[in-house]
Design a protein around this motif. Structure first.
Motif, mmCIF file in Angstrom:
data_model
loop_
_atom_site.group_PDB
_atom_site.id
_atom_site.type_symbol
_atom_site.label_atom_id
_atom_site.label_comp_id
_atom_site.label_asym_id
_atom_site.label_seq_id
_atom_site.Cartn_x
_atom_site.Cartn_y
_atom_site.Cartn_z
ATOM 1 N N LEU A 1 3.560 16.185 4.206
ATOM 2 C CA LEU A 1 2.730 16.657 3.101
ATOM 3 C C LEU A 1 2.397 15.521 2.135
ATOM 4 O O LEU A 1 1.287 15.455 1.596
ATOM 5 C CB LEU A 1 3.447 17.789 2.358
ATOM 6 N N VAL A 2 3.357 14.625 1.903
ATOM 7 C CA VAL A 2 3.088 13.457 1.066
ATOM 8 C C VAL A 2 2.057 12.563 1.740
ATOM 9 O O VAL A 2 1.112 12.084 1.099
ATOM 10 C CB VAL A 2 4.400 12.684 0.786
ATOM 11 N N ASP A 3 2.231 12.317 3.041
ATOM 12 C CA ASP A 3 1.291 11.467 3.780
ATOM 13 C C ASP A 3 -0.131 11.996 3.705
ATOM 14 O O ASP A 3 -1.088 11.223 3.707
ATOM 15 C CB ASP A 3 1.707 11.370 5.249
ATOM 16 N N ALA B 1 -7.992 5.263 1.427
ATOM 17 C CA ALA B 1 -7.686 5.083 2.851
ATOM 18 C C ALA B 1 -6.761 3.887 3.055
ATOM 19 O O ALA B 1 -5.907 3.891 3.953
ATOM 20 C CB ALA B 1 -8.973 4.908 3.647
ATOM 21 N N HIS B 2 -6.894 2.860 2.209
ATOM 22 C CA HIS B 2 -6.032 1.686 2.320
ATOM 23 C C HIS B 2 -4.559 2.050 2.136
ATOM 24 O O HIS B 2 -3.677 1.366 2.670
ATOM 25 C CB HIS B 2 -6.419 0.644 1.279
ATOM 26 N N ALA B 3 -4.294 3.103 1.381
ATOM 27 C CA ALA B 3 -2.900 3.483 1.128
ATOM 28 C C ALA B 3 -2.208 3.952 2.398
ATOM 29 O O ALA B 3 -0.985 3.846 2.519
ATOM 30 C CB ALA B 3 -2.838 4.579 0.067
ATOM 31 N N VAL B 4 -2.975 4.489 3.361
ATOM 32 C CA VAL B 4 -2.371 4.984 4.606
ATOM 33 C C VAL B 4 -2.713 4.094 5.795
ATOM 34 O O VAL B 4 -2.037 4.142 6.824
ATOM 35 C CB VAL B 4 -2.811 6.437 4.890
ATOM 36 N N ALA C 1 0.834 -1.210 0.000
ATOM 37 C CA ALA C 1 0.000 0.000 0.000
ATOM 38 C C ALA C 1 0.864 1.254 0.000
ATOM 39 O O ALA C 1 0.607 2.211 -0.738
ATOM 40 C CB ALA C 1 -0.919 -0.008 1.223
ATOM 41 N N ILE C 2 1.918 1.244 0.818
ATOM 42 C CA ILE C 2 2.817 2.403 0.851
ATOM 43 C C ILE C 2 3.528 2.563 -0.482
ATOM 44 O O ILE C 2 3.688 3.672 -1.003
ATOM 45 C CB ILE C 2 3.832 2.241 2.002
ATOM 46 N N LEU C 3 3.951 1.435 -1.063
ATOM 47 C CA LEU C 3 4.637 1.496 -2.361
ATOM 48 C C LEU C 3 3.736 2.113 -3.422
ATOM 49 O O LEU C 3 4.173 2.962 -4.211
ATOM 50 C CB LEU C 3 5.061 0.088 -2.780
ATOM 51 N N LEU C 4 2.469 1.707 -3.431
ATOM 52 C CA LEU C 4 1.538 2.272 -4.411
ATOM 53 C C LEU C 4 1.336 3.759 -4.171
ATOM 54 O O LEU C 4 1.239 4.549 -5.119
ATOM 55 C CB LEU C 4 0.194 1.551 -4.345
ATOM 56 N N GLY D 1 -9.389 13.851 2.245
ATOM 57 C CA GLY D 1 -10.063 13.392 3.456
ATOM 58 C C GLY D 1 -9.595 12.007 3.859
ATOM 59 O O GLY D 1 -9.339 11.738 5.040
ATOM 60 N N ALA D 2 -9.463 11.107 2.882
ATOM 61 C CA ALA D 2 -9.048 9.729 3.188
ATOM 62 C C ALA D 2 -7.659 9.687 3.800
ATOM 63 O O ALA D 2 -7.357 8.811 4.618
ATOM 64 C CB ALA D 2 -9.096 8.888 1.919
ATOM 65 N N ALA D 3 -6.790 10.622 3.417
ATOM 66 C CA ALA D 3 -5.432 10.639 3.961
ATOM 67 C C ALA D 3 -5.427 10.832 5.465
ATOM 68 O O ALA D 3 -4.474 10.445 6.152
ATOM 69 C CB ALA D 3 -4.624 11.742 3.287
ATOM 70 N N ARG D 4 -6.510 11.464 6.006
ATOM 71 C CA ARG D 4 -6.565 11.726 7.438
ATOM 72 C C ARG D 4 -7.040 10.515 8.255
ATOM 73 O O ARG D 4 -7.003 10.554 9.489
ATOM 74 C CB ARG D 4 -7.512 12.902 7.701
ATOM 75 N N VAL D 5 -7.462 9.455 7.565
ATOM 76 C CA VAL D 5 -7.912 8.260 8.276
ATOM 77 C C VAL D 5 -6.769 7.637 9.066
ATOM 78 O O VAL D 5 -6.996 6.916 10.042
ATOM 79 C CB VAL D 5 -8.514 7.244 7.274
ATOM 80 N N ARG D 6 -5.559 7.934 8.683
ATOM 81 C CA ARG D 6 -4.406 7.387 9.399
ATOM 82 C C ARG D 6 -4.404 7.825 10.869
ATOM 83 O O ARG D 6 -3.945 7.088 11.736
ATOM 84 C CB ARG D 6 -3.119 7.841 8.711
#
Length: 858
Positions: free
Chosen positions: A475-477, A347-350, A151-154, A381-386
């Motif tokens: 910022l990337v995250d 969201a799966h990416a983070v 997921a991180i690689l993608l 928004g999905a990035a904040r699910v982490r």
């Protein structure tokens, strides 16, 4: 291959993950790896899935060639070594892994019985900087780690998939024999099937200009790329992606088109005319992305379509172009179900374990509704699910978005939603991260970590360099900055909408000029470092690096000229002289320097010398008024007064070209200038300059019919270029030596030189060298009386020059002399066959023409 099919298809055509391991020993781990891969909707590629008629080595070689990620699982066993083989299949799979594939390695510990040969292999893998490795103790731990790592690689290799903008292609990094491929996003496009078919239906139904409109972040770029794919039957010459976002006017749009098409701006004719010529006989689909900032340039597009009847265009823009023949497709938001699907996938990416559950489904639906189904807003928004559970994220959006949306009434509703989401996401950042985000807005076309760190340090308020790496990672995250891999180092980009927000923050805080100053200072220093490297063994690497930063170099020069800093603007341009030449951008530089000369300001001697050189040297063959030689003489004198021996010597070379190209050539004046130039270059130890001066001395000797003397100059130049590691210099000297040899009757030696020039020019991506090599082989074919081959290669070289903007510039080639001699002795049927061969050659792809030329040389 013994009858083995050329392509062995993998079981699935999605993103493919090749899994390498021993079969029995790691069976539980293989099942865990397969489960992790399939949870991310990727395709596991495993040896036991293959069709058995193929030999094992050919099978996993074919699987590896079609895979996108390599996963290696290792424990104790090295694996079986087949008869007549030196390594096991396990090691062979690693050896055959293509170098561009990411490698994720998992080593199971403890391993008290690890075999020695496996230990040796693992030592080699640990030393391989292309591989990432981790230790695991169980299949369950492997499944969690592998799913997270994939997921991180993608996410890291997302490569601007929402914007769908690739970093600029390095100008001279690959042979320019075909159009650049469309960007290939690594994530699937969700919910746009009907939109894709609608846009494709417009194109196949006769529309030649389709504009996809909609707010920023709606997915216009992704839709355009998807619609453009698989239209090869209608556009056999392919589709060309052009990022228009750095352009703000008609010249900028033309320049972006030229760069994407491989058309060189040599300054001998308007670049728009060159682009029209390059497209005139082609059937191409242009994909012009982010056109909203360059709407006044819309007539450029309609003009090209009128000049090239086989060309069509898809434009993405927030506004219509409002030109004749335009068809509009207005892209709307995702449906509720599509929005939720996209949210979960991003969201799966983070957070790989995130799923819709009965407890959070209502909150996720509220989030998607609040974000109006805008894809980019959903990503942010999905990035904040982490760090925020859906319930908390929904509450924060409910509280913040209405207030933020209400503040920008001049924007469309969904555009306000996106801008509000960007602002909301930025406000959740720590102060150093917000500061860096604003500063990154000054970069055009992407940036390196080094550049971001330099700018941040230069404008740090407290004088202490901030931790730009940590801020950039944050910022990337949070999906505000996109990361993509260059061949040498990671590069980053901002989406157009995020960049606009960043610039607005700098303007509101009164910091824009200071940050632009820091940006220009970094690229001026980079140009100074590149100066020497462009003339030696590192030339190829520097051209690639500068090609990735062409947008930033343009922005730096533009800023310096806007600040009336003529001296530093000219110095930056002069430091990159070789790059502008190789990249085919001298015409653009000429425009900058005309602006310097037209300024109502006193210029120092060196600045005026540079400006005179760039405005005069590239048009020496168009000197109708007889002023070029005089201006280049003044340039040389000004360089002399500035104690710049290199500049003086280079100006003298161009002066020699000018007097040789005049209606009454003056070889004696050219000889004197070249002798002085060579002495100056030798005096300051400039081997690149010496090699160029020797080539010019050889040209003068040829004009005087002193072919033996010319050959000596060319051979001395070739030796210098070889010793200096200057591959471009080698191709130039070798091309010239080929003509001297041919004029002396050494056809075999000339063939060898022209063939070598072709091969090296193709590797460098040096279009002019390829054209010259083809023309040399035309002469060889004509000398041997091969009418068909001479015609095909001549047609191919003419087409290549027209398609790359090199057809007006003077060419140092004698091929037409040999063609004329052949035709003078040819029969009527042979002459007719020659013309047919020329027509055939004009439609011959350049790579096939090069292959034909090289095939006859071997």
């Amino acid at each position: 291959m013994n009858g083995v099919p050329r392509v062995i298809r993998t079981p699935d055509q999605r993103l493919r993950v090749f899994v390498s391991s021993t079969l029995k020993e790691l069976a539980p781990e293989r099942r865990a790896a397969r489960a992790a891969i399939e949870r991310l909707h990727l395709a596991p590629v495993m040896f036991e899935l293959g069709a058995r008629p193929h030999p094992p080595r050919e099978l996993y070689r074919a699987y590896l060639e079609q895979s996108d990620v390599f996963v290696g699982l290792y424990w104790e066993r090295y694996g079986w070594v087949a008869p007549d083989e030196e390594v096991s299949g396990l090691e062979d799979e690693y050896n055959l892994c293509p170098p561009q594939l990411p490698r994720l390695i998992y080593i199971k510990d403890p391993a008290p019985g690890r075999e020695p040969r496996l230990a040796e292999l693992l030592d080699r893998i640990r030393a391989d900087d292309r591989a990432s490795f981790k230790y695991v103790e169980s299949a369950q731990e492997l499944q969690v780690l592998l799913e997270a790592d994939l997921a991180i690689l993608l996410a890291e290799r997302f490569e601007l998939s929402r914007l769908a903008t690739s970093p600029p292609h390095p100008v001279a990094s690959a042979a320019p024999v075909s159009a650049p491929a469309l960007p290939s996003p690594l994530t699937r496009l969700i919910g746009r099937e009907a939109d894709i078919e609608a846009v494709r239906g417009m194109l196949t139904g006769g529309a030649r200009l389709v504009t996809i409109t909609g707010p920023g972040g709606m997915g216009k770029s992704r839709l355009a790329i998807a619609a453009a794919a698989n239209l090869g039957d209608r556009f056999p010459d392919g589709a060309v992606f052009v990022d228009v976002s750095p352009a703000h006017d008609a010249p900028g749009v033309v320049g972006a088109l030229a760069q994407a098409l491989g058309v060189r701006d040599t300054g001998d004719a308007p670049l728009a005319d060159k682009v029209a010529t390059a497209l005139r006989d082609r059937r191409v689909l242009l994909l012009l992305d982010n056109f909203e900032q360059a709407l006044p340039a819309a007539p450029v597009i309609t003009g090209l379509l009128a000049a090239a009847p086989g060309v069509s265009a898809i434009v993405t823009s927030r506004s219509l172009l409002r030109v004749g023949g335009e068809r509009r497709y207005d892209l709307g938001p995702l449906t509720s179900d599509e929005a939720m699907t996209l949210f979960v996938e991003r969201a799966h990416a983070v957070r790989p374990d995130f799923e819709i559950t009965p407890d959070n489904s209502a909150d996720v639906a509220r989030i998607c509704s609040a974000l109006d189904g805008v894809p980019l807003a959903l990503e942010l928004g999905a990035a904040r699910v982490r760090v925020l559970p859906p319930a908390e994220l929904a509450r924060r959006l409910d509280r913040r978005l209405p207030l933020l949306v209400g503040g920008a009434r001049d924007l469309p509703e969904r555009q306000r939603t996106l801008r509000a989401t960007i602002e909301w996401s930025a406000q959740l950042l720590d102060p150093p991260e917000r500061t860096l985000l604003a500063q990154l807005g000054v970069f055009e076309g992407g940036f390196s970590l080094e550049a971001a760190e330099s700018v941040a340090a230069a404008v740090a308020a407290d004088g202490e360099a901030p931790d730009a790496l940590a801020a950039l990672a944050a910022l990337v995250d949070n999906s505000l900055v996109r990361q993509h891999e260059d061949t040498a180092a990671a590069r980053f980009s901002l989406l157009a909408t995020v960049r606009e927000y960043a610039i607005e923050q700098l303007e509101a805080e009164g910091r824009l000029d200071a940050v632009r100053d820091a940006h220009a200072a970094f690229f001026l220093a980079l140009a100074e470092r590149a100066d020497a490297g462009l003339e030696g063994a590192d030339q190829h690497d520097w051209v690639r690096r500068l090609g990735a930063d062409t947008g930033n170099l343009r922005a730096a020069v533009r800023h310096l000229l806007d600040r009336r800093d003529w001296t530093r603007g000219a110095h930056l341009a002069w430091s990159l002289y070789v790059y502008w030449w190789v990249a085919g951008l001298l015409g653009e530089v000429r425009g900058w320097m005309e602006e310097v000369l037209a300024a109502d300001a006193a210029l120092d001697d060196r600045t005026r010398a540079i400006a005179l050189y760039f405005t005069q040297a590239i048009t020496f063959w168009q000197d109708q008024g007889g002023t070029v030689a005089a201006s280049l003489t003044e340039s040389a004198e000004l360089f002399h007064r500035s104690d710049d021996s290199d500049g003086e010597a280079l100006a003298l070379i161009s002066f020699a070209l000018a007097v040789l190209a005049s209606p009454q050539p003056d070889p004696a004046a050219a000889d004197d200038a070249m002798a002085t130039s060579l002495r100056l270059f030798r005096g300051c130890g400039d081997r690149w300059g010496q090699a160029m001066a020797l080539v010019m001395l050889g040209r003068v000797a040829l004009l005087r019919e002193q072919v033996d003397a010319a050959l000596g100059h060319f051979e001395e130049s070739l030796t210098l270029a070889h010793d200096n590691g200057d591959e471009l210099g080698v191709t130039i000297a070798q091309h010239h030596r080929g003509w001297a040899r041919l004029l002396l009757g050494d056809a075999a030696g000339a063939t060898s030189d022209f063939s070598a020039c072709l091969a090296l020019s193709r590797r460098l991506g040096h279009v002019e060298g390829i054209a010259y090599g083809l023309e040399g082989m035309v002469a060889v074919a004509a000398l041997s009386g091969d009418v068909g081959r001479a015609g095909r290669l001549l047609g191919a070289s003419r087409s290549l020059r027209e398609r790359t903007g090199l057809h007006n510039a003077p060419a140092f080639s004698f091929h037409q002399l040999f063609v004329d001699r052949m035709l003078a002795a040819a029969s009527a049927s042979d002459a007719e066959a020659f013309e047919a061969a020329v027509a055939e050659g004009r439609s011959l792809p350049a790579d096939r023409a090069v292959a034909e030329a090289e095939g006859h040389a071997s």
